[in-house]
Motif scaffolding. Structure first.
Motif, mmCIF file in Angstrom:
data_model
loop_
_atom_site.group_PDB
_atom_site.id
_atom_site.type_symbol
_atom_site.label_atom_id
_atom_site.label_comp_id
_atom_site.label_asym_id
_atom_site.label_seq_id
_atom_site.Cartn_x
_atom_site.Cartn_y
_atom_site.Cartn_z
ATOM 1 N N MET A 38 0.833 -1.208 0.000
ATOM 2 C CA MET A 38 0.000 0.000 0.000
ATOM 3 C C MET A 38 0.868 1.258 0.000
ATOM 4 O O MET A 38 0.828 2.047 -0.938
ATOM 5 C CB MET A 38 -0.943 -0.013 1.199
ATOM 6 C CG MET A 38 -1.977 1.092 1.201
ATOM 7 S SD MET A 38 -3.187 0.871 2.526
ATOM 8 C CE MET A 38 -3.970 -0.641 2.013
ATOM 9 N N ASN A 62 -2.358 0.535 -5.604
ATOM 10 C CA ASN A 62 -1.913 -0.471 -4.655
ATOM 11 C C ASN A 62 -1.657 -1.812 -5.351
ATOM 12 O O ASN A 62 -2.436 -2.250 -6.191
ATOM 13 C CB ASN A 62 -2.970 -0.665 -3.557
ATOM 14 C CG ASN A 62 -3.218 0.624 -2.793
ATOM 15 O OD1 ASN A 62 -2.351 1.473 -2.747
ATOM 16 N ND2 ASN A 62 -4.402 0.767 -2.210
ATOM 17 N N LYS A 115 -9.599 -7.064 0.348
ATOM 18 C CA LYS A 115 -10.325 -5.849 0.733
ATOM 19 C C LYS A 115 -10.521 -5.728 2.247
ATOM 20 O O LYS A 115 -10.917 -4.679 2.730
ATOM 21 C CB LYS A 115 -11.691 -5.806 0.046
ATOM 22 C CG LYS A 115 -11.607 -5.600 -1.463
ATOM 23 C CD LYS A 115 -12.997 -5.429 -2.058
ATOM 24 C CE LYS A 115 -12.909 -5.151 -3.564
ATOM 25 N NZ LYS A 115 -14.251 -4.971 -4.171
ATOM 26 N N TRP A 161 -9.600 -5.272 6.034
ATOM 27 C CA TRP A 161 -8.541 -4.594 6.801
ATOM 28 C C TRP A 161 -8.431 -5.246 8.179
ATOM 29 O O TRP A 161 -9.287 -5.075 9.041
ATOM 30 C CB TRP A 161 -8.865 -3.117 6.934
ATOM 31 C CG TRP A 161 -7.847 -2.316 7.714
ATOM 32 C CD1 TRP A 161 -7.968 -1.876 9.004
ATOM 33 C CD2 TRP A 161 -6.574 -1.868 7.256
ATOM 34 N NE1 TRP A 161 -6.848 -1.172 9.373
ATOM 35 C CE2 TRP A 161 -5.973 -1.151 8.317
ATOM 36 C CE3 TRP A 161 -5.880 -1.997 6.049
ATOM 37 C CZ2 TRP A 161 -4.724 -0.569 8.212
ATOM 38 C CZ3 TRP A 161 -4.626 -1.420 5.949
ATOM 39 C CH2 TRP A 161 -4.057 -0.714 7.009
ATOM 40 N N MET A 202 -1.723 -5.914 5.556
ATOM 41 C CA MET A 202 -3.174 -5.744 5.640
ATOM 42 C C MET A 202 -3.853 -6.855 6.427
ATOM 43 O O MET A 202 -4.915 -6.655 7.011
ATOM 44 C CB MET A 202 -3.785 -5.655 4.244
ATOM 45 C CG MET A 202 -3.653 -4.283 3.613
ATOM 46 S SD MET A 202 -4.492 -4.208 2.020
ATOM 47 C CE MET A 202 -6.166 -4.592 2.478
ATOM 48 N N HIS A 206 -7.479 3.180 1.986
ATOM 49 C CA HIS A 206 -8.215 1.916 2.024
ATOM 50 C C HIS A 206 -9.518 2.094 2.795
ATOM 51 O O HIS A 206 -9.513 2.557 3.936
ATOM 52 C CB HIS A 206 -7.376 0.816 2.681
ATOM 53 C CG HIS A 206 -8.034 -0.529 2.656
ATOM 54 N ND1 HIS A 206 -7.981 -1.354 1.550
ATOM 55 C CD2 HIS A 206 -8.777 -1.193 3.577
ATOM 56 C CE1 HIS A 206 -8.660 -2.465 1.792
ATOM 57 N NE2 HIS A 206 -9.146 -2.388 3.022
#
Length: 668
Positions: free
Chosen positions: A417, A432, A447, A449, A461, A576
């Protein structure tokens, strides 16, 4: 003769005590209203995460307070002087309490808060299904189940917070204009700045209590008591953490209702403070009654339009409004988003950020207000002098403010990222690259986090994207091992949460906070002289309406739009977004710290810089033209009317406050 003197002394003490009682009550009202306001501002990030909404929408919710306020501000400011001002203030406090209670309701109407995570405590941890496994299945994943998606509509509960904030704004409306005008009407002009300084001090004590309460609530999990906090895999420093935001609103509701009680026993009017003879009091009361009779005869709205025209044609007043609008745009943004800035830029938890703001900023502001009021009283500062003091002190603080641009921290190092998996800083505008060779076959969600900190100093992540294959421990103490993406000699491991920003960033935070101490003191020192310019540049009979119109303009042009457009700009720096069950975007999890800093510090700097153009114009106008308040204080004007020599009274020196006995006998 002795009885007469005793009766006069008793009368003076009784009037004095009532004015002091009102001063104490209005100060408590300022404490309660600023307690609620500061708590709301401090809980914006918690509300954002609880309802999974963008910062721009949170800004709109925050600005809704001003919407409620402006609905009534002009009419309350004008008609309030014709009605019972203390009772209207008391009713406003009760309405504020109702609004705070409404804001807390969503917590009791919603299900428990669920944060996105690849780790499920309730799942079978021995399967390690949330780690790097070929063709592994993830515990948390977006769903297309319609029933689950409909269930998420409950996030619209933020409307309760919105409506409650509007109601709180409606309740706050009468406190400031009617409270200030009441003090101005019945206090000596030389005491007025000191009294307003005490009131503004109450407006600092409130936020100090509010920020302390917010810091405590932000550190307590939102569903504490109904969930086992030992099973949580997040800490208060995590951007998914939500504190017990609802509890503080209940406290604010109770405090607002309690502070309303004294206003229902205070009188509608008081004799002017400092009148030395009861005959003057009787004479003034007769004049006020005659004035009320005349106003009722011509109609209560007869002079509304003339007053408005007079204010709009007052160049000093209109330029002061322009200065206020520009300055308010800057400060509303800085105050509303300061906790988020400290969280994102310096890596502090919401609780710590709120606590630091209260400890470092509020005491110097409180001292500055008191010192500013004492200076105005001690040296009998004129309007021109007050304008110069306010302008140059504010400009000094503005120049000092630019040192904040030097107190910077780098972005958090998140692999894929902000940095590459090799730890090299990468251009954020390229996009990213979440997956790498080390985790390509792990079948990881990209996706979600759920950050972990590797023993190589890089954040990832999720444990899966770090290539971790095994885990040990439970809850926040979970440790991940055999992480293929973590390039360190020996066994590679990771723990939950982002990596710390380091000692250098902590030192930058200390410099930033120390600078804010000096900036807060200098700016607050200029606040009382600046406010005196507003009060003394308008006629006494227009004072209440003038204060109300000033508040109306700052709310319409600053209080409402500023958090919305600033929130949208902050959203543009998001790296994000959180993921909801239906695959939709939730609240932002991590921001580009560099761009966030440019927006947070740069935009207010531009707005404040432009405000000094009309400020210097005010100084030029005041230098050429003398205002009525420069020639006569409000007491002098009152005495001039009493003696029938208003024109002569305007030329009297400010120290000639009291008529001598011979003049009084002649008139009586």
């Amino acid at each position: 003769m002795g009885d007469t003197e005793k009766r006069i002394e008793t009368h003076r003490i009784r009037c004095l005590s009532k004015l002091k009682m009102f001063l104490l009550a209005i100060t408590c009202a300022y404490v309660s209203k600023t307690l609620s306001g500061s708590y709301m501002n401090s809980m914006l990030t918690q509300i954002e995460r609880q309802f999974n909404i963008p910062t721009s929408l949170v800004g709109f919710i925050n600005g809704s307070f001003e919407i409620g306020n402006l609905l009534l501000i002009i009419f309350v400011s004008y008609f309030g002087t014709k009605l019972h001002r203390p009772i209207m203030i008391g009713v406003g406090c009760v309405v504020m309490g109702l609004g705070c209670f409404l804001q807390s309701l969503p917590h009791f109407l919603m299900d428990r808060y669920e944060y996105e995570s690849t780790v499920s405590v309730s799942g079978n941890l021995s399967s390690n299904s949330f780690l790097c496994m070929d063709n592994g299945t993830q515990i948390f994943k977006p769903t297309e189940d319609p029933s689950e998606c409909v269930k998420e509509v409950k996030s619209l509960m933020w409307v309760y917070v919105l409506v409650g904030n509007i109601i709180r704004g409606i309740g706050e409306t009468p406190i400031m204009p009617l409270g200030i005008s009441y003090i101005e009407d019945f206090a000596k002009s030389e005491n007025s700045p000191l009294y307003i300084g005490f009131i503004e001090t109450g407006a600092i004590i409130g936020p100090l209590i509010g920020l302390s309460l917010a810091s405590f609530c932000a550190n307590v999990y939102v569903d504490t008591g109904s969930v086992n906090t030992d099973d949580l895999t997040i800490t208060p420093t995590d951007t998914r953490w939500v504190g017990a935001w609802w509890f503080g609103f209940l406290v604010c509701a109770g405090v607002n209702v309690l502070t309303s009680i004294p206003f229902f026993v205070l009188p509608k009017t008081l004799p002017k403070e400092g009148l030395e003879d009861i005959a003057e009091t009787v004479k003034k009361d007769k004049e006020e009654k005659q004035s009320e009779v005349r106003k009722k005869r011509v109609g209560i709205t007869k002079d509304f339009l003339p007053f408005m025209k007079s204010l709009l044609c007052n160049p000093v007043y209109m330029l002061f409004i322009l200065v206020s609008v520009l300055q308010f745009n800057a400060f509303v943004n800085m105050i509303s988003f300061m906790p988020k800035y400290l969280e994102q830029h310096y890596g502090k938890s919401a609780s710590d950020a709120i606590f630091l703001i209260g400890i470092y900023n509020l005491p110097p502001i409180c001292i500055g207000y008191i010192v500013g009021g004492l200076i105005m009283k001690k040296f009998k500062i004129t309007v021109i002098q007050a304008a110069h003091i306010g302008c140059w002190l504010s400009l000094t603080e503005y120049l000092l403010y630019f040192l904040c641009f030097l107190m910077i921290c780098d972005n958090s190092s998140v692999a894929g990222m902000t940095t590459s998996y090799e730890g090299v800083q990468q251009d954020l505008h390229v996009g990213n690259v979440i997956l790498a060779d080390c985790n390509m076959d792990c079948n990881c969600p990209t996706k979600i986090w759920d950050p972990v900190c590797g023993n190589d100093g890089l954040s990832y992540m999720s444990a899966c994207l770090a290539g971790c294959e095994t885990s040990s421990g439970t809850g926040i103490n979970m440790v991940f091992q055999n992480c293929s993406c973590i390039q360190t000699p020996g066994n590679s491991s990771a723990v939950l949460g982002l990596c710390d920003k380091g000692q250098e960033c902590s030192m930058m935070l200390q410099y930033f906070l120390i600078l804010s101490v000096f900036s807060s003191f200098i700016y607050s020192l200029s606040a009382i002289p600046g406010y005196m310019v507003l009060l003394r540049c308008i006629k006494p009979e227009e004072k209440s309406l003038g204060v109300g119109l000033h508040a109306f303009c700052t709310r319409v042009l600053a209080g409402i739009p500023a958090p919305i457009y600033f929130g949208a700009l902050v959203d543009s720096t998001c790296l994000h977004w959180g993921t909801l069950k239906c695959g939709e975007s939730g609240a932002c999890r991590i921001y580009d710290s560099t761009n966030f800093r440019y927006i947070y510090l740069g935009l207010p700097a531009a707005l404040r810089g432009s405000s000094y153009i009309p400020a210097f114009l005010i100084l030029i106008i005041l230098r050429k033209y003398r205002l009525p308040e420069e020639n006569a204080s409000s007491e002098t004007m009152l005495e001039a009317k009493f003696t029938g020599k208003e024109n002569e009274g305007k030329e009297m020196d400010q120290n000639s406050k009291v008529l001598n006995d011979d003049e009084l006998k002649t008139k009586l």
